[in-house]
Design an enzyme around this catalytic site. Structure first.
Site, short mmCIF file in Angstrom:
data_model
loop_
_atom_site.label_atom_id
_atom_site.label_comp_id
_atom_site.label_asym_id
_atom_site.label_seq_id
_atom_site.Cartn_x
_atom_site.Cartn_y
_atom_site.Cartn_z
N ARG A 1 0.88 -1.17 0.00
CA ARG A 1 0.00 0.00 0.00
C ARG A 1 0.91 1.20 0.00
O ARG A 1 1.63 1.44 0.98
CB ARG A 1 -0.94 0.00 1.22
CG ARG A 1 -1.65 1.31 1.40
CD ARG A 1 -2.80 1.25 2.36
NE ARG A 1 -3.93 0.56 1.78
CZ ARG A 1 -5.17 0.58 2.27
NH1 ARG A 1 -5.44 1.25 3.36
NH2 ARG A 1 -6.15 -0.07 1.67
N HIS B 1 -7.09 0.83 -6.75
CA HIS B 1 -7.31 -0.09 -5.62
C HIS B 1 -7.93 -1.38 -6.19
O HIS B 1 -9.12 -1.67 -5.99
CB HIS B 1 -8.23 0.60 -4.59
CG HIS B 1 -8.22 -0.02 -3.23
ND1 HIS B 1 -7.48 -1.15 -2.91
CD2 HIS B 1 -8.88 0.32 -2.08
CE1 HIS B 1 -7.68 -1.45 -1.64
NE2 HIS B 1 -8.52 -0.59 -1.12
N GLN C 1 -9.82 -4.02 -3.97
CA GLN C 1 -11.13 -3.52 -3.56
C GLN C 1 -12.16 -3.75 -4.67
O GLN C 1 -13.27 -4.23 -4.42
CB GLN C 1 -11.03 -2.02 -3.25
CG GLN C 1 -12.33 -1.38 -2.82
CD GLN C 1 -12.76 -1.82 -1.44
OE1 GLN C 1 -11.99 -1.75 -0.51
NE2 GLN C 1 -14.00 -2.27 -1.30
N ASP D 1 -17.36 6.86 -1.83
CA ASP D 1 -16.11 6.78 -1.06
C ASP D 1 -15.95 8.11 -0.31
O ASP D 1 -16.67 9.08 -0.60
CB ASP D 1 -14.94 6.53 -2.04
CG ASP D 1 -13.60 6.27 -1.34
OD1 ASP D 1 -13.57 6.11 -0.10
OD2 ASP D 1 -12.56 6.26 -2.04
N CYS E 1 -16.40 1.40 0.11
CA CYS E 1 -15.20 0.61 0.40
C CYS E 1 -14.84 0.64 1.88
O CYS E 1 -14.17 -0.25 2.37
CB CYS E 1 -14.04 1.10 -0.46
SG CYS E 1 -13.71 2.87 -0.24
N ARG F 1 -13.61 -8.75 0.83
CA ARG F 1 -12.19 -8.43 0.62
C ARG F 1 -11.34 -9.69 0.84
O ARG F 1 -10.39 -9.94 0.10
CB ARG F 1 -11.73 -7.33 1.61
CG ARG F 1 -12.29 -5.95 1.34
CD ARG F 1 -11.84 -5.37 0.02
NE ARG F 1 -10.39 -5.34 -0.13
CZ ARG F 1 -9.58 -4.40 0.37
NH1 ARG F 1 -10.09 -3.41 1.06
NH2 ARG F 1 -8.27 -4.45 0.16
#
Ligand code: CP
Ligand code: NVA
Length: 304
Positions: free
Chosen positions: A98, A125, A128, A219, A259, A287
């Site tokens: 990340r 991402h 995700q 988001d 998310c 996830r």
């Protein structure tokens, strides 16, 4: 050596990976397929879901995951990406990262001798997006409906646009003009969508976008790294809050997705995120199933 930095890296394999995720979720894959394998996980930014789902997922696959906070490894003190990638390649079988800058993850993948998985950058991402489409598949039975993303044209939105194109799902993004997704993401998503018989629409008109939506997704307005713009962003995105009035314009069976982490009262009201249309906890659980599929696919299937 294949890595997963972007949905573009798996544009023809999205359905295969989603099917593996379903097989994992329903217990159809042999036990401990990654026995004794090791995953290094580098985090330059905070995480709850990504860290825990990769760590628990790796454990459930029979392997081990090492949490490496940027501040605890020499990378944070300026050790070159090349040296970090080459050395970790001697110790472990895969690297999840990340990162603050997407280009750093690209450099990591170039230098590593093992698969590198993007666990979020400023640009994409992909893990995700895979979990999200697994959730859509489960709740909606497939990808025939209309997926509407409301808010910031950011990392999450970019991966969702690409994956909707790959799966042939109609997608609309409702955002202020200043926060449109990057032009190259829009054109690539449109290319996939054209190949797969769907459409991608970008509009500033949120009410128009959510009409007949099967999925409404949002988001945070202030992503990690955008904190300096907080006040401006709060003002700019205020008309894009997902509230009951907006949900009422969508299909009666619309699901709400996010998310996470979410800020109730900002990008979404508590009434919506905690209401009957919300699928956020199924989405978060997915996830892990999606990531197990990614790990299995990149660390085992592609190595054979
Ligand atoms: N959605 C997501 O990536 O959550 P974390 O930041 O908690 O990992
Ligand atoms: N867009 C958000 C996603 C967090 C999972 C961020 O980058 O902070």
């Amino acid at each position: 050596m294949r890595s997963l930095l972007s949905i573009n890296d798996i544009s023809d394999e999205v359905e295969t990976i989603l099917n593996i995720a379903t097989d994992f979720k329903e217990g159809r894959i042999e036990e401990e397929p990654l026995k004794n394998q090791k995953l290094a996980m580098i985090f330059q930014k905070s995480s709850t879901r990504t860290r825990v789902s990769f760590e628990v997922g790796m454990y459930e696959l029979g392997g081990t995951a090492l949490f490496l906070s940027n501040n605890d490894i020499q990378l944070g003190r300026g050790e070159p990406i090349k040296d970090t990638a080459k050395v970790l390649s001697r110790f472990v079988d895969g690297i999840m990262i990340r990162a603050i800058k997407h280009s750093d993850v690209e450099e990591f993948a170039e230098e590593a001798d093992i698969p590198v998985i993007n666990g979020l950058t400023n640009y994409e991402h992909p893990c995700q997006a895979l979990a999200d489409m697994l959730t859509v598949k489960e709740h909606k039975g497939g990808f025939d409906g209309k997926f509407v993303y409301v808010g910031d044209g950011n990392n999450v939105c970019n991966s969702l646009m690409l994956i909707c194109g790959c799966l042939g799902m109609d997608m609309a993004v409702a955002c202020p003009d200043e926060y449109r997704p990057p032009a190259e993401i829009i054109s690539q998503a449109e290319e996939y969508a054209a190949q797969n018989g769907s459409t991608i629409t970008i509009t500033a008109d949120v009410k128009e976008a959510v009409k007949d939506a099967d999925v409404i997704y949002t988001d945070v307005w202030v992503s990690m790294g955008d904190e300096a713009e907080e006040e401006k962003r709060m003002n700019d995105f205020a008309p894009y809050q997902v509230n009951q009035e907006l949900v009422d314009l969508a299909d009666d069976d619309v699901i709400f997705m996010h998310c996470l982490p979410a800020i109730r009262g900002k990008e979404v009201t508590a009434e919506v995120i905690d209401g009957p249309h919300s699928a956020i906890y199924d989405e978060a659980e997915n996830r892990m199933h999606a990531q197990k599929a990614v790990l299995y696919y990149f660390l085992k299937v592609l190595q054979e």
